[in-house]
Design an enzyme around this catalytic site. Structure first.
Site, PDB file in Angstrom:
ATOM      1  N   GLN A  11       0.925  -1.239  -0.063  1.00 49.05           N
ATOM      2  CA  GLN A  11       0.019  -0.174   0.153  1.00 49.05           C
ATOM      3  C   GLN A  11       0.817   1.337  -0.202  1.00 49.05           C
ATOM      4  OE1 GLN A  11      -3.065  -0.439   2.778  1.00 49.05           O
ATOM      5  NE2 GLN A  11      -3.877   1.713   2.577  1.00 49.05           N
ATOM      6  N   SER A  89       4.451  -5.740   3.270  1.00 49.64           N
ATOM      7  CA  SER A  89       3.191  -5.863   3.610  1.00 49.64           C
ATOM      8  C   SER A  89       2.196  -6.669   2.874  1.00 49.64           C
ATOM      9  CB  SER A  89       2.604  -4.481   4.120  1.00 49.64           C
ATOM     10  OG  SER A  89       1.559  -4.337   4.861  1.00 49.64           O
ATOM     11  N   LEU A  90       1.293  -5.893   2.130  1.00 50.19           N
ATOM     12  CA  LEU A  90       0.246  -6.340   1.268  1.00 50.19           C
ATOM     13  C   LEU A  90       0.978  -7.129   0.014  1.00 50.19           C
ATOM     14  CD1 LEU A  90      -1.035  -5.541  -1.999  1.00 50.19           C
ATOM     15  CD2 LEU A  90      -2.434  -6.935  -0.271  1.00 50.19           C
ATOM     16  N   ARG A 114      -8.828  -8.981   4.930  1.00 51.91           N
ATOM     17  CA  ARG A 114      -7.348  -8.295   5.447  1.00 51.91           C
ATOM     18  C   ARG A 114      -7.771  -6.577   5.357  1.00 51.91           C
ATOM     19  NH1 ARG A 114      -2.480  -6.086   3.887  1.00 51.91           N
ATOM     20  NH2 ARG A 114      -0.661  -6.565   5.561  1.00 51.91           N
ATOM     21  N   HIS A 189       0.444  -2.629  11.672  1.00 53.83           N
ATOM     22  CA  HIS A 189       1.624  -3.394  11.903  1.00 53.83           C
ATOM     23  C   HIS A 189       2.346  -2.828  13.494  1.00 53.83           C
ATOM     24  CE1 HIS A 189       1.940  -5.237   8.054  1.00 53.83           C
ATOM     25  NE2 HIS A 189       1.895  -3.973   7.525  1.00 53.83           N
ATOM     26  N   GLN A 238       1.713 -11.288  10.711  1.00 56.78           N
ATOM     27  CA  GLN A 238       2.131  -9.956  10.200  1.00 56.78           C
ATOM     28  C   GLN A 238       1.210  -8.587  10.411  1.00 56.78           C
ATOM     29  OE1 GLN A 238       0.590  -8.463   6.562  1.00 56.78           O
ATOM     30  NE2 GLN A 238       2.060  -9.291   5.537  1.00 56.78           N
TER      31      GLN A 238
END
Length: 293
Positions: A11, A89-90, A114, A189, A238
């Protein structure tokens, strides 16, 4: 012999028009149609629309997943697979798809859940910091409650995450050349995502993962993993754990990898690697006409 790793951005890399170069390819059209059935909204319309809506978490993450998986799938057909994959991340979901851990539909459903959970998280704050004293930063993080390093991107670039009070106290104490508030609803996170992470863990529990065909470096543990159980365990962590991209870059530079290809819009990850790992050849692939890397 060239040893290549593929990395996938997350992102923040999205751009209006990032789907444009894919529209003439039958595989891409099929994936966009599949995505619309799963999401109940059109990735194509979002990518061709306005930047503000595309930047909303519940839309950004599925759109990036679809565009990046299409690029990866087409690249895999060239019979020149990577020896390692990783995602920011993503982007880790695209890495897992590329490694054969789950199929396109399964991955998109996970990303949809998510993104929806993350988009409804509230009460947190995230700030990017560039050019700072790391020892000073780590000392203050240890002293201030409810704030963590969410994205450890490079020695001189991090994103901190936590309660507004904690984040504000930290940025007041640590000098940095640049500090940028991120437009997010929650403290991604970080431990403040525990409630959303618990819901997502229940969703993940019902999904079957395959062993990876290509070793995967995880955000929360930047060492190669192949076994399905280990990969799923890392993915469960995560949402509340840090993105340890600095260590992923170090691993790539020290493990015999000679070339890193960033697949997806933007040049965020290759930009980080250029500054920290001069021995790596880096390349971006965001369009079909860039495939001959």
């Amino acid at each position: 012999m060239t040893k290549t790793a593929w990395v996938f951005p997350g992102q923040g890399s999205q751009t209006v028009g990032m789907e444009e170069n894919l529209l003439d390819h039958p595989l891409a059209r099929m994936r966009f149609a599949q995505a619309e059935e799963i999401l109940n909204w059109s990735v194509l319309e979002l990518c061709q629309g306005d930047e503000e809506r595309l930047s909303q978490t519940q839309y950004t993450q599925p759109c990036l997943y679809v565009v990046e998986t299409v690029l990866a799938e087409l690249l895999l057909k060239q019979d020149n697979p990577p020896v390692l994959v990783a995602g920011h991340s993503l982007g880790e979901y695209v890495a897992l798809y590329t490694a054969g851990v789950f199929d396109f539909e399964t991955g998109l459903k996970l990303v949809k859940s998510r993104a929806e959970l993350m988009s409804t998280a509230a009460g947190g704050k995230m700030v990017a910091m560039m050019q700072f004293n790391r020892e000073e930063l780590e000392t203050q993080i240890a002293a201030i409650p409810d704030v963590v390093i969410a994205n450890d991107n490079s020695p001189q670039q991090v994103v901190i995450s936590g309660t507004p009070t904690g984040v504000d106290a930290l940025i007041a104490q640590v000098k940095a050349r640049r500090k940028v508030d991120l437009k997010v609803s929650g403290a991604f996170h970080s431990p403040l995502m525990q409630s959303a992470a618990a819901e997502f863990a229940e969703i993940l529990a019902d999904v079957t993962f395959n062993d990876a065909r290509i070793p995967v470096l995880a955000n929360i543990d930047p060492t190669p993993a192949i076994k399905a159980a280990e990969i799923k365990s890392r993915l469960v962590q995560q949402m509340t754990g840090a993105v340890r991209w600095r260590e992923i870059g170090d691993y790539l530079a020290q493990s015999g990898i000679t070339k890193v290809v960033e697949i997806g819009p933007g040049k965020v990850l290759t930009g980080l690697l250029k500054r920290t790992s001069a021995n790596l050849e880096v390349k971006n692939v965001s369009r079909i006409d860039e495939f001959s890397y």
